[in-house]
Scaffold this active site. Structure first.
Site, mmCIF file in Angstrom:
data_model
loop_
_atom_site.group_PDB
_atom_site.id
_atom_site.type_symbol
_atom_site.label_atom_id
_atom_site.label_comp_id
_atom_site.label_asym_id
_atom_site.label_seq_id
_atom_site.Cartn_x
_atom_site.Cartn_y
_atom_site.Cartn_z
ATOM 1 N N CYS A 8 -6.311 -3.552 6.889
ATOM 2 C CA CYS A 8 -7.436 -2.620 7.018
ATOM 3 C C CYS A 8 -8.634 -3.006 6.168
ATOM 4 C CB CYS A 8 -6.975 -1.209 6.642
ATOM 5 S SG CYS A 8 -6.429 -1.059 4.920
ATOM 6 N N CYS A 16 0.831 -1.197 0.000
ATOM 7 C CA CYS A 16 0.000 0.000 0.000
ATOM 8 C C CYS A 16 0.872 1.256 0.000
ATOM 9 C CB CYS A 16 -0.919 0.000 1.217
ATOM 10 S SG CYS A 16 -2.010 1.442 1.326
#
Length: 394
Positions: A210, A113
């Site tokens: 997440c 990410c």
């Protein structure tokens, strides 16, 4: 004259884009820079379908977080934008995460990410907005070097240091990135949040994965990679079948619990063979590895790696985010790079990162790192750590 962010110009003439996730760290970063007079623009990324995760504690970049980021921006008086990066995040992070697990690896989605979404796509957007820097709430720091470039160093708060997740940051990116919290502790950050009157001062920290709304990552992998859920054999080191499993995705190297096997002595997952869907188990001593083959190596130390590596570079490496750095050598091998761990390490898992440091503790400089392709143990008996170090030094 350089300002507090080591940039030319007065703060009021310096535009800074802050990546605002809605948590306390990025919120304080924005508030701190605003208080210092910078022209701050807040950007929040919508990274995944947050409907199911909106009210889940520890979810980052979900609906609640976007709301919190917007409130903080309004509180401190800065413009705030929400950018839809769902498709980029799905392709670069979620799909890669599922692919890696299907191959028997244990991936670290936060690294991808940062590398693919935040420090590539968001950084490009910050430049388009006329920013002189992109600031984040990561607990890591950077220092100006003599030639004007910047070095990435560990955070002052060792318990919060996030350097492991940022090893893939390039030299060019480091020149544009700033980490205002790198020399602070978490309690100091929360105190600043209270001083700035931010409602997120006591907000819970986000979790690593997440984008898993239920907390069960196997649900996502099963949907994207059904073969990873296919059953198979559990075998011992000699290849003897001693049990069955419901999919290699449920296991990771070093795992002891949840094997479902009765044994007179503890057994650990030693290897995952995706091709045969076999989970190889053995005693704890079978977990110790001392050679690691790497892929996708990123070097941010001095010079060009292929020119400076010579017969090897002595350093310290971390093979998991929760492990302490230990002495090692980085060498060129088979057209790539290999790390030799002086004292060996248990539970070295393909897919995890092996991060390079110039010191074992303190605000050590990050020299780069790579993803673990495979790990092995020397065929001959390993010498004591001090003897082995002398041997490789020659």
């Amino acid at each position: 004259m350089l300002n507090t962010l080591d940039l030319e110009g007065r703060p009021e003439d310096t535009r800074i884009v802050v990546a605002m996730s809605g948590g306390v760290d990025s919120s304080v970063t924005a508030a701190l820079l605003k208080s210092q007079g910078y022209d701050v623009v807040g950007i929040t990324l919508q990274l995944y379908d947050h409907g199911a995760a909106t009210h889940r504690k520890g979810a980052c970049c979900a609906g609640r977080d976007i709301h919190d980021a917007r409130n903080v921006a309004e509180r401190i008086g800065i413009p705030h934008y929400v950018l839809d990066y769902e498709s980029r995040f799905r392709e670069s992070v979620i799909d890669n995460f599922a692919d890696s697990y299907a191959l028997g690896e244990t991936p670290v989605p936060c690294i991808e990410c940062n590398r693919s979404v935040k420090f590539r796509d968001l950084l490009a957007t910050a430049r388009e907005l006329g920013a002189q820097a992109l600031a984040t709430g990561h607990y890591v720091a950077s220092r100006r070097l003599g030639d004007g470039s910047r070095a990435l160093v560990c955070a002052a708060d060792a318990d919060r240091d996030q350097s492991y997740f940022l090893f893939a940051t390039t030299r060019e990116q480091l020149g544009f990135l700033r980490f205002p919290l790198g020399d602070m502790t978490k309690p100091e950050t929360r105190e600043l949040a209270r001083r700035f009157g931010l409602e997120v001062a006591d907000k819970q920290d986000s979790q690593d994965i997440c984008f898993v709304p239920t907390g069960r990552y196997t649900d996502i992998i099963g949907r994207l990679k059904p073969n990873a859920i296919a059953p198979g054999d559990i075998v011992d080191l000699d290849g003897k079948v001693i049990g069955q499993h419901r999919g290699i995705v449920h296991f990771t190297v070093g795992q002891r619990k949840g094997l479902g096997i009765a044994s007179g002595s503890p057994l650990y997952v030693v290897k995952l063979d995706a091709a045969t869907r076999r989970v190889v188990v053995g005693p704890r001593e079978a977990l110790r590895m001392d050679r690691i083959a790497l892929r996708d190596v990123n070097w941010i130390g001095d010079g060009v790696l292929d020119r400076v590596i010579g017969d090897g570079i002595e350093m310290h490496v971390r093979v998991r985010s929760t492990r302490a750095p230990q002495p090692a050598w980085l060498r060129a091998a088979d057209g790539g790079y290999e790390v030799e761990l002086i004292a060996g390490e248990e539970g070295v898992s393909p897919g995890q990162a092996c991060v390079f440091y110039d010191a074992p503790s303190g605000q050590a400089r990050v020299l780069g790192g790579g993803f673990i392709k495979s790990a092995s143990a020397s065929r001959v008996g390993r010498a004591a750590p001090c003897d082995a170090l002398e041997a490789v030094r020659g």
